[in-house]
Design a protein around this motif. Structure first.
Motif, PDB file in Angstrom:
ATOM      1  N   ALA A 109       0.964  -1.385   0.069  1.00  0.00           N
ATOM      2  CA  ALA A 109      -0.022  -0.162  -0.050  1.00  0.00           C
ATOM      3  C   ALA A 109       0.841   1.191   0.129  1.00  0.00           C
ATOM      4  O   ALA A 109       0.594   2.338  -0.869  1.00  0.00           O
ATOM      5  CB  ALA A 109      -0.950   0.112   1.053  1.00  0.00           C
ATOM      6  N   LYS A 110       2.005   1.324   0.878  1.00  0.00           N
ATOM      7  CA  LYS A 110       2.887   2.360   0.768  1.00  0.00           C
ATOM      8  C   LYS A 110       3.515   2.581  -0.529  1.00  0.00           C
ATOM      9  O   LYS A 110       3.562   3.720  -0.934  1.00  0.00           O
ATOM     10  CB  LYS A 110       3.864   2.118   1.995  1.00  0.00           C
ATOM     11  CG  LYS A 110       4.779   3.411   2.221  1.00  0.00           C
ATOM     12  CD  LYS A 110       3.663   4.376   3.107  1.00  0.00           C
ATOM     13  CE  LYS A 110       4.826   5.445   3.493  1.00  0.00           C
ATOM     14  NZ  LYS A 110       4.103   6.565   4.147  1.00  0.00           N
ATOM     15  N   TYR A 111       3.854   1.614  -1.188  1.00  0.00           N
ATOM     16  CA  TYR A 111       4.533   1.593  -2.563  1.00  0.00           C
ATOM     17  C   TYR A 111       3.469   2.077  -3.453  1.00  0.00           C
ATOM     18  O   TYR A 111       3.778   2.754  -4.529  1.00  0.00           O
ATOM     19  CB  TYR A 111       5.288   0.308  -2.944  1.00  0.00           C
ATOM     20  CG  TYR A 111       6.617   0.321  -2.187  1.00  0.00           C
ATOM     21  CD1 TYR A 111       7.449   1.404  -1.879  1.00  0.00           C
ATOM     22  CD2 TYR A 111       6.970  -0.821  -1.724  1.00  0.00           C
ATOM     23  CE1 TYR A 111       8.639   1.107  -1.355  1.00  0.00           C
ATOM     24  CE2 TYR A 111       8.067  -1.019  -1.067  1.00  0.00           C
ATOM     25  CZ  TYR A 111       8.961   0.004  -1.078  1.00  0.00           C
ATOM     26  OH  TYR A 111      10.085  -0.160  -0.043  1.00  0.00           O
ATOM     27  N   GLN A 113       1.004   4.099  -2.896  1.00  0.00           N
ATOM     28  CA  GLN A 113       0.638   5.530  -2.831  1.00  0.00           C
ATOM     29  C   GLN A 113       2.033   6.328  -3.603  1.00  0.00           C
ATOM     30  O   GLN A 113       1.791   7.421  -4.161  1.00  0.00           O
ATOM     31  CB  GLN A 113       0.940   5.978  -1.479  1.00  0.00           C
ATOM     32  CG  GLN A 113      -0.398   5.586  -0.676  1.00  0.00           C
ATOM     33  CD  GLN A 113      -0.182   5.819   0.934  1.00  0.00           C
ATOM     34  OE1 GLN A 113       1.123   5.904   1.337  1.00  0.00           O
ATOM     35  NE2 GLN A 113      -1.183   5.803   1.817  1.00  0.00           N
ATOM     36  N   SER A 116       1.243   6.266  -7.330  1.00  0.00           N
ATOM     37  CA  SER A 116       0.343   7.057  -7.655  1.00  0.00           C
ATOM     38  C   SER A 116       0.805   8.366  -7.711  1.00  0.00           C
ATOM     39  O   SER A 116       0.615   9.236  -8.633  1.00  0.00           O
ATOM     40  CB  SER A 116      -0.971   7.125  -6.698  1.00  0.00           C
ATOM     41  OG  SER A 116      -1.998   8.142  -6.828  1.00  0.00           O
ATOM     42  N   VAL A 117       1.336   9.038  -6.829  1.00  0.00           N
ATOM     43  CA  VAL A 117       2.288  10.439  -6.796  1.00  0.00           C
ATOM     44  C   VAL A 117       3.065  10.471  -8.136  1.00  0.00           C
ATOM     45  O   VAL A 117       3.106  11.391  -8.766  1.00  0.00           O
ATOM     46  CB  VAL A 117       2.952  10.464  -5.468  1.00  0.00           C
ATOM     47  CG1 VAL A 117       3.806  11.518  -5.510  1.00  0.00           C
ATOM     48  CG2 VAL A 117       2.151  10.474  -4.424  1.00  0.00           C
TER      49      VAL A 117
END
Length: 122
Positions: A109-111, A113, A116-117
């Motif tokens: 999930a962190k990756y 995000q 997505s950025v």
């Protein structure tokens, strides 16, 4: 690589859980070894303390300093001096697998995000 508190904490948790899996395997492999004392991996309390140690920069630094440790179990032994309990090891193994999977999902999930950025999303 990401150096925020969350990413650092997840990486340390994965490291500790992987070490716990190795120790559980060692415990089970030595279930009949006379005098063998089961190992226990400890890191959660130190990680919890580090994560809540103050500002994000201070917490990230504290988290990076957490190292999983192995201690010998002080549980009662059988007549041969061995204290490995297969029921305990089996439950610990299942718990560790579930925690490891949860940490992998958190890291994913962190990756996600970050991806997505990078792609220009919010």
């Amino acid at each position: 690589m990401l150096e925020d508190v969350t990413s650092s904490a997840v990486r340390i948790a994965l490291k500790g859980l992987a070490q716990r899996q190795r120790v559980i395997a060692d415990n089970i492999a030595n279930i009949e070894t006379p005098g063998f004392l089961a190992g226990r991996v400890q890191f959660e309390e130190a990680l919890r303390t580090a994560v809540t140690s103050g500002s994000p920069d201070k917490a990230a630094s504290a988290v990076r300093g957490v190292q999983p440790g192995v201690a010998r179990s002080l549980e009662p032994t059988r007549e041969n001096g061995n204290n490995v309990n297969l029921d305990h090891e089996t439950l610990s193994h299942m718990d560790t697998v579930l925690r490891y999977q949860t940490m992998l999902k958190a890291l994913d999930a962190k990756y996600g995000q970050l991806r997505s950025v990078i792609r220009g999303g919010a």
